[in-house]
Design a protein around this motif. Structure first.
Motif, mmCIF file in Angstrom:
data_model
loop_
_atom_site.group_PDB
_atom_site.id
_atom_site.type_symbol
_atom_site.label_atom_id
_atom_site.label_comp_id
_atom_site.label_asym_id
_atom_site.label_seq_id
_atom_site.Cartn_x
_atom_site.Cartn_y
_atom_site.Cartn_z
ATOM 1 N N TRP A 103 0.835 -1.208 0.000
ATOM 2 C CA TRP A 103 0.000 0.000 0.000
ATOM 3 C C TRP A 103 0.869 1.258 0.000
ATOM 4 C CZ3 TRP A 103 -1.434 2.942 4.703
ATOM 5 C CH2 TRP A 103 -2.406 3.916 4.449
ATOM 6 N N LYS A 104 1.927 1.258 0.801
ATOM 7 C CA LYS A 104 2.850 2.406 0.871
ATOM 8 C C LYS A 104 3.492 2.649 -0.490
ATOM 9 C CE LYS A 104 6.264 5.212 2.019
ATOM 10 N NZ LYS A 104 6.916 5.499 0.754
ATOM 11 N N ARG A 105 3.863 1.582 -1.183
ATOM 12 C CA ARG A 105 4.480 1.727 -2.511
ATOM 13 C C ARG A 105 3.520 2.321 -3.523
ATOM 14 N NH1 ARG A 105 8.049 -3.821 -2.917
ATOM 15 N NH2 ARG A 105 9.588 -3.167 -1.375
ATOM 16 N N ARG A 106 2.232 2.201 -3.248
ATOM 17 C CA ARG A 106 1.215 2.771 -4.143
ATOM 18 C C ARG A 106 0.781 4.159 -3.689
ATOM 19 N NH1 ARG A 106 -2.275 -2.761 -4.833
ATOM 20 N NH2 ARG A 106 -0.782 -3.774 -6.182
ATOM 21 N N GLY A 107 1.469 4.690 -2.670
ATOM 22 C CA GLY A 107 1.169 6.041 -2.217
ATOM 23 C C GLY A 107 0.522 6.125 -0.850
ATOM 24 N N GLY A 108 0.437 5.017 -0.141
ATOM 25 C CA GLY A 108 -0.151 5.009 1.195
ATOM 26 C C GLY A 108 0.748 5.671 2.218
ATOM 27 N N SER A 109 0.288 5.704 3.427
ATOM 28 C CA SER A 109 0.976 6.389 4.525
ATOM 29 C C SER A 109 2.240 5.650 4.978
ATOM 30 C CB SER A 109 0.010 6.518 5.702
ATOM 31 O OG SER A 109 0.689 6.913 6.866
ATOM 32 N N ALA A 110 3.350 6.378 5.002
ATOM 33 C CA ALA A 110 4.611 5.808 5.480
ATOM 34 C C ALA A 110 4.547 5.516 6.981
ATOM 35 C CB ALA A 110 5.770 6.756 5.175
ATOM 36 N N GLY A 111 3.865 6.371 7.733
ATOM 37 C CA GLY A 111 3.745 6.166 9.171
ATOM 38 C C GLY A 111 2.949 4.921 9.512
ATOM 39 N N VAL A 112 1.851 4.720 8.809
ATOM 40 C CA VAL A 112 1.035 3.519 9.036
ATOM 41 C C VAL A 112 1.838 2.283 8.646
ATOM 42 C CG1 VAL A 112 -1.030 2.267 8.303
ATOM 43 C CG2 VAL A 112 -1.167 4.714 8.777
ATOM 44 N N MET A 113 2.572 2.370 7.535
ATOM 45 C CA MET A 113 3.385 1.232 7.123
ATOM 46 C C MET A 113 4.434 0.889 8.182
ATOM 47 S SD MET A 113 6.520 0.392 4.740
ATOM 48 C CE MET A 113 7.223 1.793 5.431
ATOM 49 N N ALA A 114 5.110 1.890 8.712
ATOM 50 C CA ALA A 114 6.126 1.642 9.743
ATOM 51 C C ALA A 114 5.492 1.014 10.987
ATOM 52 C CB ALA A 114 6.830 2.942 10.097
ATOM 53 N N HIS A 115 4.329 1.503 11.369
ATOM 54 C CA HIS A 115 3.607 0.961 12.524
ATOM 55 C C HIS A 115 3.244 -0.499 12.268
ATOM 56 C CE1 HIS A 115 0.190 1.875 15.639
ATOM 57 N NE2 HIS A 115 0.708 0.690 15.827
ATOM 58 N N ALA A 116 2.711 -0.776 11.080
ATOM 59 C CA ALA A 116 2.301 -2.140 10.737
ATOM 60 C C ALA A 116 3.495 -3.092 10.688
ATOM 61 C CB ALA A 116 1.554 -2.145 9.405
ATOM 62 N N VAL A 117 4.632 -2.638 10.206
ATOM 63 C CA VAL A 117 5.826 -3.485 10.130
ATOM 64 C C VAL A 117 6.428 -3.707 11.519
ATOM 65 C CG1 VAL A 117 8.203 -3.578 9.256
ATOM 66 C CG2 VAL A 117 6.329 -2.939 7.718
ATOM 67 N N ALA A 118 6.359 -2.704 12.368
ATOM 68 C CA ALA A 118 6.927 -2.832 13.712
ATOM 69 C C ALA A 118 6.199 -3.885 14.560
ATOM 70 C CB ALA A 118 6.895 -1.481 14.426
ATOM 71 N N MET A 119 4.906 -4.041 14.337
ATOM 72 C CA MET A 119 4.128 -4.968 15.170
ATOM 73 C C MET A 119 4.608 -6.417 15.066
ATOM 74 S SD MET A 119 1.964 -3.292 17.083
ATOM 75 C CE MET A 119 3.474 -2.410 17.384
ATOM 76 N N PRO A 120 4.721 -7.011 13.871
ATOM 77 C CA PRO A 120 5.201 -8.395 13.847
ATOM 78 C C PRO A 120 6.659 -8.541 14.279
ATOM 79 C CG PRO A 120 4.870 -7.599 11.610
ATOM 80 C CD PRO A 120 4.305 -6.565 12.533
ATOM 81 N N VAL A 121 7.466 -7.499 14.064
ATOM 82 C CA VAL A 121 8.856 -7.558 14.542
ATOM 83 C C VAL A 121 8.856 -7.700 16.067
ATOM 84 C CG1 VAL A 121 11.007 -6.254 14.780
ATOM 85 C CG2 VAL A 121 9.828 -6.322 12.573
ATOM 86 N N LEU A 122 8.061 -6.866 16.737
ATOM 87 C CA LEU A 122 7.961 -6.959 18.198
ATOM 88 C C LEU A 122 7.361 -8.290 18.626
ATOM 89 C CD1 LEU A 122 6.779 -3.344 19.088
ATOM 90 C CD2 LEU A 122 9.030 -4.372 19.541
ATOM 91 N N MET A 123 6.420 -8.788 17.857
ATOM 92 C CA MET A 123 5.780 -10.062 18.198
ATOM 93 C C MET A 123 6.745 -11.232 18.073
ATOM 94 S SD MET A 123 2.105 -9.207 16.491
ATOM 95 C CE MET A 123 1.068 -10.517 17.148
ATOM 96 N N ILE A 124 7.645 -11.177 17.096
ATOM 97 C CA ILE A 124 8.659 -12.230 16.964
ATOM 98 C C ILE A 124 9.628 -12.164 18.137
ATOM 99 C CG2 ILE A 124 10.629 -12.979 15.550
ATOM 100 C CD1 ILE A 124 8.839 -12.116 13.089
ATOM 101 N N ILE A 125 10.003 -10.965 18.539
ATOM 102 C CA ILE A 125 10.835 -10.810 19.744
ATOM 103 C C ILE A 125 10.092 -11.377 20.946
ATOM 104 C CG2 ILE A 125 11.826 -9.101 21.341
ATOM 105 C CD1 ILE A 125 12.391 -7.372 18.782
ATOM 106 N N GLN A 126 8.804 -11.107 21.017
ATOM 107 C CA GLN A 126 7.955 -11.591 22.104
ATOM 108 C C GLN A 126 7.956 -13.122 22.168
ATOM 109 O OE1 GLN A 126 6.655 -10.371 24.578
ATOM 110 N NE2 GLN A 126 4.589 -11.043 24.979
ATOM 111 N N ILE A 127 7.870 -13.759 21.021
ATOM 112 C CA ILE A 127 7.901 -15.225 20.974
ATOM 113 C C ILE A 127 9.229 -15.733 21.535
ATOM 114 C CG2 ILE A 127 8.014 -17.215 19.407
ATOM 115 C CD1 ILE A 127 5.934 -15.680 17.659
ATOM 116 N N GLY A 128 10.313 -15.076 21.156
ATOM 117 C CA GLY A 128 11.630 -15.464 21.675
ATOM 118 C C GLY A 128 11.725 -15.302 23.176
#
Length: 132
Positions: A71-96
């Protein structure tokens, strides 16, 4: 220009997979929190269900993150994209952390992840308003 077309200054509409993936992650992590509270109260037999919800929530968050990048590559919000990407990164850390038995850091990060996931639909709502 018809009323269904976005204004030239607005971005593309938020993809439904991003919205649904986000809400699925919120619901799964909220259910996981309930199981986590029960586990802290002594119901350790719930650990497999708690872990299963964690994996499912992470998968939903990854799906949302991938759709946010597209969506960001098509002109969507960079902030929303960063927020969305940060969530699974934190969740993978959480699993560890959970696998390593770092209980209280795992608990605190889990609550912060849930708060972050709840904030993501709010960001999507704001982005949706801007695209109208």
């Amino acid at each position: 220009m018809s009323s269904s077309e976005p204004r030239p200054e607005s971005g593309p509409t938020v993809p439904s997979v991003l919205t649904w993936g986000t809400w699925a992650a919120v619901v799964l992590v909220a259910a996981q929190l309930v199981l986590g509270i029960l586990m802290l109260s002594g119901s350790w037999s719930l650990i497999e269900a708690h872990a299963g919800l964690g994996y499912a929530g992470t998968l939903a968050a990854v799906l949302a993150a991938v759709s946010a990048v597209v969506w960001k590559r098509r002109g969507g919000s960079a902030g929303v994209m960063a927020h969305a990407v940060a969530m699974p990164v934190l969740m993978i850390i959480q699993i560890g952390l959970g696998s390593a038995g770092v209980k209280w850091v795992h608990v605190v990060l889990g609550v912060l992840i849930l708060i972050g996931l709840i904030g993501l639909p709010m960001s999507l709502r704001s982005a949706r308003r801007q695209s109208l």
